[in-house]
Design a protein around this motif. Structure first.
Motif, PDB file in Angstrom:
ATOM      1  N   LEU A  34       0.623  -1.255  -0.019  1.00 26.91           N
ATOM      2  CA  LEU A  34       0.025   0.010  -0.063  1.00 26.91           C
ATOM      3  C   LEU A  34       0.866   0.956   0.007  1.00 26.91           C
ATOM      4  O   LEU A  34       0.631   2.278  -0.781  1.00 26.91           O
ATOM      5  N   GLN A  35       1.944   1.230   0.767  1.00 23.95           N
ATOM      6  CA  GLN A  35       2.739   2.501   0.735  1.00 23.95           C
ATOM      7  C   GLN A  35       3.308   2.785  -0.549  1.00 23.95           C
ATOM      8  O   GLN A  35       3.407   3.763  -1.142  1.00 23.95           O
ATOM      9  N   ASN A  36       3.511   1.498  -1.164  1.00 20.82           N
ATOM     10  CA  ASN A  36       4.310   1.828  -2.591  1.00 20.82           C
ATOM     11  C   ASN A  36       3.425   2.257  -3.380  1.00 20.82           C
ATOM     12  O   ASN A  36       3.677   3.058  -4.589  1.00 20.82           O
ATOM     13  N   ALA A  37       1.966   1.844  -3.531  1.00 22.78           N
ATOM     14  CA  ALA A  37       1.009   2.272  -4.432  1.00 22.78           C
ATOM     15  C   ALA A  37       1.035   3.952  -4.388  1.00 22.78           C
ATOM     16  O   ALA A  37       1.023   4.799  -5.040  1.00 22.78           O
ATOM     17  N   ARG A 152      11.909   4.232 -12.411  1.00 22.08           N
ATOM     18  CA  ARG A 152      10.900   4.529 -13.428  1.00 22.08           C
ATOM     19  C   ARG A 152      10.270   3.190 -13.982  1.00 22.08           C
ATOM     20  O   ARG A 152       9.124   3.064 -14.145  1.00 22.08           O
ATOM     21  N   GLN A 153      11.355   2.329 -14.552  1.00 19.46           N
ATOM     22  CA  GLN A 153      10.937   0.900 -15.224  1.00 19.46           C
ATOM     23  C   GLN A 153       9.973   0.145 -14.195  1.00 19.46           C
ATOM     24  O   GLN A 153       9.097  -0.417 -14.886  1.00 19.46           O
ATOM     25  N   ILE A 154      10.459   0.050 -13.047  1.00 24.14           N
ATOM     26  CA  ILE A 154       9.763  -0.679 -12.062  1.00 24.14           C
ATOM     27  C   ILE A 154       8.350  -0.165 -11.982  1.00 24.14           C
ATOM     28  O   ILE A 154       7.104  -0.871 -11.912  1.00 24.14           O
ATOM     29  N   ASP A 155       8.083   1.327 -11.755  1.00 28.24           N
ATOM     30  CA  ASP A 155       6.898   1.885 -11.763  1.00 28.24           C
ATOM     31  C   ASP A 155       5.859   1.441 -13.180  1.00 28.24           C
ATOM     32  O   ASP A 155       4.921   1.016 -13.087  1.00 28.24           O
ATOM     33  N   TRP A 156       6.736   1.608 -14.394  1.00 32.26           N
ATOM     34  CA  TRP A 156       6.101   1.090 -15.476  1.00 32.26           C
ATOM     35  C   TRP A 156       5.303  -0.456 -15.370  1.00 32.26           C
ATOM     36  O   TRP A 156       4.305  -0.696 -15.710  1.00 32.26           O
ATOM     37  N   ILE A 229      16.488  -2.774  -6.588  1.00 32.98           N
ATOM     38  CA  ILE A 229      15.771  -3.525  -7.448  1.00 32.98           C
ATOM     39  C   ILE A 229      14.776  -4.182  -7.068  1.00 32.98           C
ATOM     40  O   ILE A 229      13.478  -4.279  -6.819  1.00 32.98           O
ATOM     41  N   LEU A 230      15.381  -5.417  -6.329  1.00 29.84           N
ATOM     42  CA  LEU A 230      14.678  -6.352  -5.728  1.00 29.84           C
ATOM     43  C   LEU A 230      13.767  -6.053  -4.513  1.00 29.84           C
ATOM     44  O   LEU A 230      12.713  -6.484  -4.567  1.00 29.84           O
ATOM     45  N   LYS A 231      14.202  -5.075  -3.843  1.00 33.60           N
ATOM     46  CA  LYS A 231      13.403  -4.622  -2.671  1.00 33.60           C
ATOM     47  C   LYS A 231      12.178  -3.799  -3.058  1.00 33.60           C
ATOM     48  O   LYS A 231      11.042  -4.004  -2.843  1.00 33.60           O
ATOM     49  N   ARG A 232      12.195  -3.131  -4.119  1.00 33.12           N
ATOM     50  CA  ARG A 232      11.188  -2.442  -4.835  1.00 33.12           C
ATOM     51  C   ARG A 232      10.082  -3.329  -5.386  1.00 33.12           C
ATOM     52  O   ARG A 232       8.863  -3.245  -5.398  1.00 33.12           O
ATOM     53  N   GLY A 237       4.824  -6.604  -4.791  1.00 32.86           N
ATOM     54  CA  GLY A 237       4.412  -8.135  -4.875  1.00 32.86           C
ATOM     55  C   GLY A 237       4.602  -9.079  -5.953  1.00 32.86           C
ATOM     56  O   GLY A 237       4.359 -10.071  -6.514  1.00 32.86           O
ATOM     57  N   MET A 238       5.645  -8.541  -6.960  1.00 36.55           N
ATOM     58  CA  MET A 238       6.455  -9.014  -7.883  1.00 36.55           C
ATOM     59  C   MET A 238       7.301 -10.334  -7.487  1.00 36.55           C
ATOM     60  O   MET A 238       7.605 -10.361  -6.446  1.00 36.55           O
ATOM     61  N   LYS A 239       7.434 -11.362  -7.954  1.00 35.95           N
ATOM     62  CA  LYS A 239       8.199 -12.446  -8.161  1.00 35.95           C
ATOM     63  C   LYS A 239       9.518 -12.417  -9.071  1.00 35.95           C
ATOM     64  O   LYS A 239       9.416 -12.994 -10.022  1.00 35.95           O
ATOM     65  N   PRO A 240      10.553 -11.802  -8.477  1.00 34.64           N
ATOM     66  CA  PRO A 240      11.567 -11.646  -9.357  1.00 34.64           C
ATOM     67  C   PRO A 240      12.595 -13.023  -9.682  1.00 34.64           C
ATOM     68  O   PRO A 240      12.566 -13.923  -8.704  1.00 34.64           O
ATOM     69  N   ILE A 241      12.893 -13.074 -10.979  1.00 31.38           N
ATOM     70  CA  ILE A 241      13.515 -14.437 -11.335  1.00 31.38           C
ATOM     71  C   ILE A 241      15.149 -14.118 -11.329  1.00 31.38           C
ATOM     72  O   ILE A 241      15.682 -13.131 -11.995  1.00 31.38           O
TER      73      ILE A 241
END
Length: 748
Positions: A34-37, A152-156, A229-232, A237-241
């Motif tokens: 929620l904070q990130n949103a 910015r890329q992660i936001d997109w 990157i991974l923290k964000r 709620g993403m599952k990074p590979i």
């Protein structure tokens, strides 16, 4: 008593005011999604983010969803995770506010009073996995990115539903720790690790050492960057590979472990010899694989998904099915022995690329059968053109993700057959033979030229049905410019008939190594367009008619320059044919006339592209240099940045062309006058001399000079502008007016 009465009155007014203010409570510190949103909304919308309220619905099971509704005068976005919340915001901006936050730019223009949905609108996605990136993207697009660019890329990605991103930045830190613990010296590790621009091909086992040695400062900084990157990504709620061990090892491993069973792969492109892979039957394989996962988890944590590509564009040295099954068993076991929840994520590119048709059904089945079905996810990378799932029985029971590749090498081109993208995905969805199809994604080697392709593809994550492209395009234009101008719509319909009706990348002959056109050679991009340039000219004319309304918009300026660049690109092909004809007929006067046009065209490309930041060579080079702490480091990174977009490698094959030369060429301001023009002028001078002296032009001598020049250019340190110059709309109009007659006459 009067003082108490006044105080009481003030408290009463404050209480009433607060009660009627509709101030929304801030999310608790524990609610990271929620904070990130809220933070994303602030980055994208600034002060207007206060008009949006986000609510996390964690109780809902099943499909990811968002719901958009009115809450007083504000917009309430509900969702079951951070990605859903961000996607709900993006959906509202597009549907209600004629806005667009694209992969490279944005048009955000909210009305003073936000439109309110008349009733709650709930949207679900049927795709469990929404993938993004290609291993090569980490070179051709993101080699020099800092946190601001990544943020910015992660936001997109969050706003477009991506929940399954490849996340392999900072792997060199893991490898360094692994090989140190195994007893390799720093020199042996340095000889193995490649330079920053070449890391993807080290991860995939194609090359060793090129562009290195990799400085420790790079390794340390990118370890920190990967953690950011991974923290964000995880906060949304993403599952990074992450990555796993494939067997690719330094040749020096044999010096530390003399009994190690090393196998040599076949040769790769451009004179690169085979690399060393550890035999999967060797117990050392398991030791290294387990150690890699352990060290990586200590640095970066894990979501239990691991990328491993054992045979990227190289064949194993045996086609024995038993051997191949043992390979996959060993690779998977090396992950699972340290992480029992491990899931292997594999690119299916090697099945499309298959050298000498190596991967036949027995070999493919053998490789896949070594891993349980629920422990592997296959990425069908080139699904919009060459869907491998059809030829490989939907990957024999494995879960798989359909992808759009669209761009190779970062070569500048407007391309992507939009109708094929939607048709091929529809084909998957409706097929009874799709097996365990589980998602959609994009795997471009570069993004930056065609935001329309990314918007269409990732927009389908939340679409209830596959869209009609022509109808969808009308909404795209409205969001991109804020208004559905009829000329803008006609312009994009013209592009849909031409550049966006072509899968092949259509470029310009100006960027090829100079010489006469050879119809037998497959050039990096199609120098002869597979569309009618006059139709594209009508599209550009229509787009320029919108200038009075849209000329201040960054999105419009980018599109005008991009379309103008594409429109004039084929002239180099038509004129090289004229030059060749003049040479063969020994017509010096005509040769000199067309040569002057050709040189002018090269210079005009620089003038046009200099007007937009996306097309500046200086940014690519300066972004590389900023990672260096010393002059030596800056020089190394600059060599990497220059070489990857020109020669690519360091070796030359004996033939007419090198396999990877200009594979990643760019149409960027600075490249044309400083690189391409120098080579073309040398070519023109030699041919002119031959004509004047009635001699045959010597191609072999020119190639020797050209290769020497290209090598030296990579080692240069002159600087290029990093800020745009000129008005993009005015310069585009000048170029259109200057070259329209030439194009209309040469394409009759």
């Amino acid at each position: 008593m009067k003082k108490f009465a006044v105080l009481y009155l003030l408290l009463f007014v404050f209480h009433v005011s607060f009660a009627n203010s509709k101030i929304e409570p801030l999310p608790s510190k524990n609610d990271i999604a929620l904070q990130n949103a809220y933070a994303l909304a602030k980055r994208v919308l600034g002060a207007r983010s206060s008009n949006f309220v986000f609510q996390l619905d964690k109780k809902t099971e099943g499909k990811d969803f968002f719901e958009v509704s009115a809450k007083g005068e504000k917009i309430l976005v509900k969702g079951n995770n951070g990605v859903s919340l961000a996607s709900g915001l993006n959906w509202y901006l597009k549907k209600y506010c004629n806005s667009q936050f694209s992969i490279i730019d944005e048009h955000i223009a909210l009305p003073n009073k936000l439109p309110l949905p008349s009733s709650p609108e709930r949207v679900e996605t049927d795709f469990n996995h929404r993938y993004f990136f290609n291993v090569c993207t980490f070179s051709y697009t993101m080699a020099w990115w800092n946190w601001e660019q990544w943020e910015r890329q992660i936001d997109w990605m969050a706003m477009n539903g991506v929940n399954f991103p490849l996340a392999i930045t900072g792997q060199e830190a893991v490898w360094t720790e692994v090989y140190k613990e195994l007893g390799l010296s720093q020199k042996q590790i340095d000889d193995f690790l490649v330079g920053p621009a070449y890391l993807p091909w080290s991860w995939m086992g194609n090359i060793d050492g090129l562009g290195g040695p990799l400085p420790q400062s790079w390794i340390s900084k990118h370890k920190t960057l990967q953690q950011q990157i991974l923290k964000r990504e995880r906060a949304f709620g993403m599952k990074p590979i992450l990555q796993a061990f494939t067997g690719h090892v330094p040749e020096a491993l044999k010096e530390v472990f003399p009994q190690a069973k090393l196998r040599k792969t076949g040769n790769w492109s451009a004179g690169f010899g085979g690399t060393n892979f550890l035999d999967p039957s060797d117990e050392l394989f398991q030791r290294i694989g387990k150690l890699f996962i352990k060290k990586q988890t200590e640095m970066y944590g894990t979501d239990h998904y691991y990328s491993a590509d054992c045979f990227n564009e190289v064949n194993p040295d045996s086609n024995d099915p038993t051997f191949l099954t043992n390979v996959s068993k060993s690779v998977y076991h090396s992950m699972a022995s340290e992480d029992p929840k491990a899931v292997w994520v594999m690119q299916a590119w090697f099945l499309y690329y298959s050298i000498d048709n190596f991967w036949k059904e027995p070999q493919v089945k053998a490789l896949f059968n070594g891993v349980p079905n629920d422990k592997m996810i296959v990425l069908d990378l080139y699904g919009e053109v060459h869907p491998v799932w059809k030829t490989q029985s939907a990957f024999f029971g494995k879960s798989w993700v359909w992808n759009v590749l669209q761009n190779f090498g970062g070569r500048t081109s407007m391309s992507g057959k939009l109708n094929d993208i939607t048709a091929n995905l529809k084909d998957v969805i409706n097929s009874p033979d799709k097996g365990n199809f589980s998602g959609i994604g994009m795997s471009m080697e570069y993004f930056g030229n065609n935001p329309v392709v990314q918007e269409l593809t990732m927009g389908m994550v939340w679409d209830k049905q596959i869209p009609d492209v022509k109808l969808w395009l009308g909404d795209y234009v409205k969001n991109r410019y804020g208004n559905k101008n009829k000329y803008a719509v006609q312009a994009w319909e013209g592009m849909l008939q031409t550049v966006y009706n072509a899968n092949a990348q259509n470029g310009t002959f100006l960027c090829e190594r100079p010489g006469f056109y050879d119809s037998k050679f497959e050039y990096r991009t199609n120098p002869k367009p597979d569309y009618d340039p006059k139709v594209l000219g009508h599209a550009l004319d229509n787009l320029l008619k919108c200038a009075d309304e849209f000329k201040t918009l960054d999105t419009y300026q980018f599109d005008v320059v991009n379309l103008t660049r594409q429109y004039i690109s084929p002239l180099a092909y038509y004129w090289i044919l004229e030059l060749q004809d003049a040479y063969e007929k020994k017509d010096l006067d005509r040769f000199l006339k067309v040569k002057a046009q050709y040189v002018d065209l090269i210079k005009d490309f620089d003038l046009l592209l200099a007007t937009k930041r996306e097309y500046l060579l200086g940014n690519w080079i300066e972004d590389a240099k900023r990672w260096g702490d010393t002059k030596a480091e800056k020089d190394l990174y600059e060599w990497n940045a220059r070489n990857i977009i020109t020669l690519w490698g360091e070796k030359f094959t004996e033939g007419e062309y090198d396999d990877l030369n200009t594979y990643a060429y760019k149409q960027w301001a600075g490249m044309f006058t400083d690189y391409h023009l120098v080579r073309w002028n040398k070519f023109f001078d030699e041919v002119e001399y031959s004509l004047r002296n009635n001699e045959k032009w010597d191609r072999a001598d020119f190639l020797k000079w050209s290769k020497d020049f290209e090598t030296k250019w990579s080692h240069k340190h002159d600087t290029f502008p990093t800020t745009p110059k000129g008005n993009p709309v005015e310069v585009s109009m000048q170029m259109f007016n200057k070259y329209a007659t030439f194009i209309n006459n040469t394409t009759k």
